[in-house]
Every structure is written in C-alpha cells, then in structure tokens.
Design an enzyme around this catalytic site. Structure first.
Site, PDB file in Angstrom:
ATOM      1  N   ARG A  15      18.810  31.717  17.555  1.00 49.98           N
ATOM      2  CA  ARG A  15      20.054  32.192  16.954  1.00 49.98           C
ATOM      3  C   ARG A  15      21.042  32.731  17.987  1.00 49.98           C
ATOM      4  O   ARG A  15      22.217  32.929  17.676  1.00 49.98           O
ATOM      5  CB  ARG A  15      19.730  33.281  15.923  1.00 49.98           C
ATOM      6  CG  ARG A  15      19.062  32.742  14.665  1.00 49.98           C
ATOM      7  CD  ARG A  15      18.531  33.857  13.792  1.00 49.98           C
ATOM      8  NE  ARG A  15      19.591  34.781  13.386  1.00 49.98           N
ATOM      9  CZ  ARG A  15      19.360  35.956  12.817  1.00 49.98           C
ATOM     10  NH1 ARG A  15      18.119  36.361  12.606  1.00 49.98           N
ATOM     11  NH2 ARG A  15      20.374  36.737  12.469  1.00 49.98           N
ATOM     12  N   ALA A 362      51.057  52.622  51.743  1.00 52.86           N
ATOM     13  CA  ALA A 362      51.142  51.618  50.681  1.00 52.86           C
ATOM     14  C   ALA A 362      51.202  50.209  51.250  1.00 52.86           C
ATOM     15  O   ALA A 362      51.855  49.952  52.260  1.00 52.86           O
ATOM     16  CB  ALA A 362      52.373  51.884  49.820  1.00 52.86           C
ATOM     17  N   ASN A 368      39.934  41.005  56.501  1.00 51.92           N
ATOM     18  CA  ASN A 368      38.537  41.023  56.936  1.00 51.92           C
ATOM     19  C   ASN A 368      37.864  39.661  56.965  1.00 51.92           C
ATOM     20  O   ASN A 368      36.754  39.539  57.464  1.00 51.92           O
ATOM     21  CB  ASN A 368      37.729  41.961  56.038  1.00 51.92           C
ATOM     22  CG  ASN A 368      37.828  41.579  54.568  1.00 51.92           C
ATOM     23  OD1 ASN A 368      38.814  41.008  54.121  1.00 51.92           O
ATOM     24  ND2 ASN A 368      36.792  41.889  53.807  1.00 51.92           N
TER      25      ASN A 368
END
Length: 451
Positions: A15, A362, A368
């Site tokens: 189910r 900011a 990376n």
C-alpha cells in the site's frame, strides 16, 4: 534478566506504492525501523535481531549504519508473524533471557511502556501489549480474566460480546527465549491464509497452565504504518511529541507547528526558535541561541549565544563557536567560524575557517570548487572582508587583514595588510546618452524592417 529485541521488518508494504522496503520510509529523517530500534534502546538489550525479507540488502545496510552490532536475518518466505519470529531462533540460540517482539512499521512504542512489560514479566510467562481503542474496528480483542489474558480473539472469530471489547492487541509481545520458541513450535497454520500467527501462543501458553497478562499503552504508540497517509500521520505525531519535549526543556518555539525537527535534533534551553525553521539530521544547538525564521540547518553545531538567520542555511560541517552571527541569505558549509565572527548578509562560506571576531562583508564568496576538487579558504582573526569579495581558494587571509570591496583575491594576504584586486574604474562622460541613442536607432530600423 537480559533482554533481546526481535524486530519484524520483512514486509513489502504494497500500500506504500514504493520500490523501497516499507520499514525504510522515513519519519523525522530516519527510517521508521530505526525509530523502533530506538524505542528498545533504553532497555540496553544484549541482542538486537532484525528479521528482514523484501529489500533485504537495503534493510541490512540501514540497520548496520545505525547499530553495527545488530544482527539481520532473512525470512525467505513471509508465512506469518510466528514464522517471522522463528527466523530469529538461530541468532538467539546461545541467548539466555527475555525476548521482546516489536514491529519495524510500529515506531512509536515508548521505552517506558516496554519497561512496564519487563516488570510484568516477573510474574508471567508471556506479556502482551494492548491498548484501549477509540474505534476498535477489526483489531484483535484481548479477553481478560482479572489480570490474566485468557485469549486473543480475532475480529472475524469474535462473538458480539467479544467485539464490544475495546482492549485491543498491538502485536507486541514479551516472553523468555526458551518459552517463546517452544510455544512457536506448537503453532499451527489453521487459518485461511495458511500462516503461523504469533497471537496463537497465548492460547497455547494458557493451555499449558502458564501465566499470561497484558499491559496497556496509549493507542498512539501502536500506530502501524501501511500507507503514505499513515506515514504523514506518524510524522505529525513525532513532530508534536518532539516539540512538546523541547518546550518542556526550556526551548521557546514561537510558532511550534511550523518548526520541523529530526529524530536526533538537540536544542539547549533558553534558545528561541522563530517560525518556519527546519532542522535536518545531526543538528546540535546549544543554550541561549536564536534561530530566526525560515532557516534550514543540517549536520551542524551552533554554540551558545549564536544568532542564525533569517533565511540562513547551515549545511553539514558548519561549526559555529560562541556568539557567532549568521545573517539573512547566508550559506555555511564545512566551515569553522570562531567566537564572535560575523557573516551578516548574502554570502557563501564553504570549506573554510574564519578566525574570531572577523567580519565577512555582504556578497562574499569562498570560491572553493575548481570543477574537480574542493579547496580551503583560511581567514585569520579580526580580519575584515569587504563586500562582494571573491576569495579564490586555496587562499589565506592573515590576522587583522582587509580586502577591499569588489576584490577577487587569488593570492595570500599577509597579516594587517590591505588587499585590492579590482580593475581601475574608467569614466566616459556623455557615453551613456550616445550609446542609448545608437541602440534606439538600431531598434527602430529593425522594427521598421519587420513591418
């Protein structure tokens, strides 16, 4: 008395409409089978045996990842619950103690309930777990005679009087190893399904003059998961429990129903969690922190006094020391930020270490990934990274160093140095008007040609 857990997890779960074994479907970011194993863990079981069938290799891998000492045995054919428990016989051949039978798709039995069963076992050969059902439906009924369980009667076989009983069978049982397998040997497949039912051992035990009793629990604990609907109900149950437990421990959830927790989430007291925060697996948040709205945390550690968000994302390997500030639309991954560091706006810090009291401006990005390998960025203490700086790893920024806004840093910056790495600004007076006049003329000619 030593205890062994036998957890039945062989069903396919038709189910669920899934290729995945039913018991591996997740609640709070852990397979429901693991929740069942966690239920029995406080009993300090000497043995844990998982009886698997459908998707055996996947179930075995999940079990070993959680508890490498657990044993997973194969039930090649699914011929009933007694047959399933019997599959654990060889794994418990040298075990001398009590056996608790649990179900991998019934994840919410409380450890306190199991402890009550263990206590009842001192005076009884077999202990059955029952519950008072709000709607007994077609559950098997537990027919009590005082404190003794005289029979488990399936709905189809019950009389009208027995169907009026609301004390129902959960399927969870406890007996001594020797007794349970001796009783299973006497079970016969005298039913339409030609299966061996564990519930039959109650009547067999009573026929042998053995003492059998039943312990009651809350109906919620016995929820069996057989469909996606049940899975969603189970998730809701887990979340409601976990939120209540956190608030009892001194955590403020400003809008509890919007906070999603994982099975292993740890949050210290006096922490404030704003609305719509998601905690993935392996998150620890220490006391006195503030997690602001719409933040997503996974595989990370936030130390005391930290502030995260709003709209922040902490990914696996994010390690924040005390009083670190992570602001809006900031993503941290596999990075260590020392005490008092700040990344307040619109930045990505990945595969990096950031020294204490450093300020990240900011729009800063640690670049990376070179397309093949990841590289590390190291930023010292009390440094200042100007807004919109690209730090192309591998690169090191020294203590008290600074980068100018808009810089692309590709080389190490010594301590106390200022690094500027941007093209010189060139200003062309009046060029904007000339450019727009030219573009408008070209557009006009293009439009006229099209007509």
């Amino acid at each position: 008395m030593s205890t062994a857990l036998v957890i039945l997890a062989a069903g396919k779960g038709t189910r669920m409409n899934s290729d995945m074994p039913k018991v591996l479907h997740q609640i709070a970011n852990a397979p429901m089978l693991i929740h069942a194993m966690r239920s029995g863990a406080p009993l300090d079981p000497e043995r844990t045996v998982i009886v698997a069938g459908h998707g055996f290799d996947a179930v075995k891998a999940a079990v070993e990842d959680y508890d490498p000492e657990a044993t997973v045995v194969l039930q090649e054919e699914q011929k009933g619950t007694a047959h399933a428990v019997d599959a654990a016989r060889a794994a418990l051949a040298d075990f001398d103690g009590d056996v608790i039978v649990l179900f991998g798709d019934t994840p919410f039995v409380r450890s306190e309930t199991l402890e009550n069963m263990v206590a009842a076992r001192k005076d009884n050969a077999v202990v059955v777990l029952g519950f008072e059902a709000a709607d007994p439906g077609k559950y098997g009924r537990l027919v009590m005679d005082g404190d003794q369980l005289s029979a488990i009667v399936e709905y189809a076989d019950a009389t009208d009087e027995q169907r009026a009983i609301t004390f129902c069978n959960s399927g969870v049982m406890l007996a001594g190893r020797e007794e349970i397998f001796a009783l299973i040997d006497a079970v016969e497949a005298n039913n339409a399904q030609d299966e061996y039912y564990l519930t039959d051992i109650v009547g067999i035990a009573r026929g042998k003059g053995l003492s059998v009793t039943a312990v009651a629990c809350e109906e919620e604990e016995t929820l069996g998961i057989n469909s996606r609907l049940h899975l969603s109900q189970a998730e809701a149950i887990f979340q409601a429990r976990a939120r209540a437990e956190l608030m009892d421990l001194g955590v403020t959830l400003q809008q509890p129903e919007t906070v999603m927790l994982s099975h292993d989430t740890i949050i210290g007291r006096d922490t404030v969690i704003e609305p719509n925060v998601y905690f993935g697996p392996d998150v620890t948040v220490e006391s006195g922190t503030h997690i602001r709205a719409f933040s997503h945390l996974e595989g990370c550690h936030v130390s005391r006094g930290g502030v995260v968000g709003p709209y922040a994302r902490l990914r696996p390997g994010a390690e924040l020391a005390e009083n670190v500030r992570i602001g809006n639309f900031v993503e941290i991954k596999n990075a260590i930020l020392d005490e008092g560091a700040k990344v307040n706006h619109l930045s990505y810090i990945g595969d990096a270490s950031v020294g204490h009291d450093t300020n990240i401006g900011a729009g800063t990005i640690t670049c990376n990934y070179d397309g093949v390998m990841k590289h590390k960025t190291t930023i010292g203490a009390n440094a200042f990274i100007g807004s919109n700086t690209m730090l192309v790893a591998p690169v090191t920024i020294g203590d008290q160093a600074m980068t100018a806004s808009g810089s692309v840093i590709t080389s190490d910056v010594p301590a106390e140095a200022l690094a500027l790495a941007r093209a010189k600004q060139v200003t062309k007076p009046g060029l904007t008007t000339k450019m727009f006049d030219l573009l408008k003329s070209k557009k006009k000619k293009r439009d006229e040609g099209a007509n």
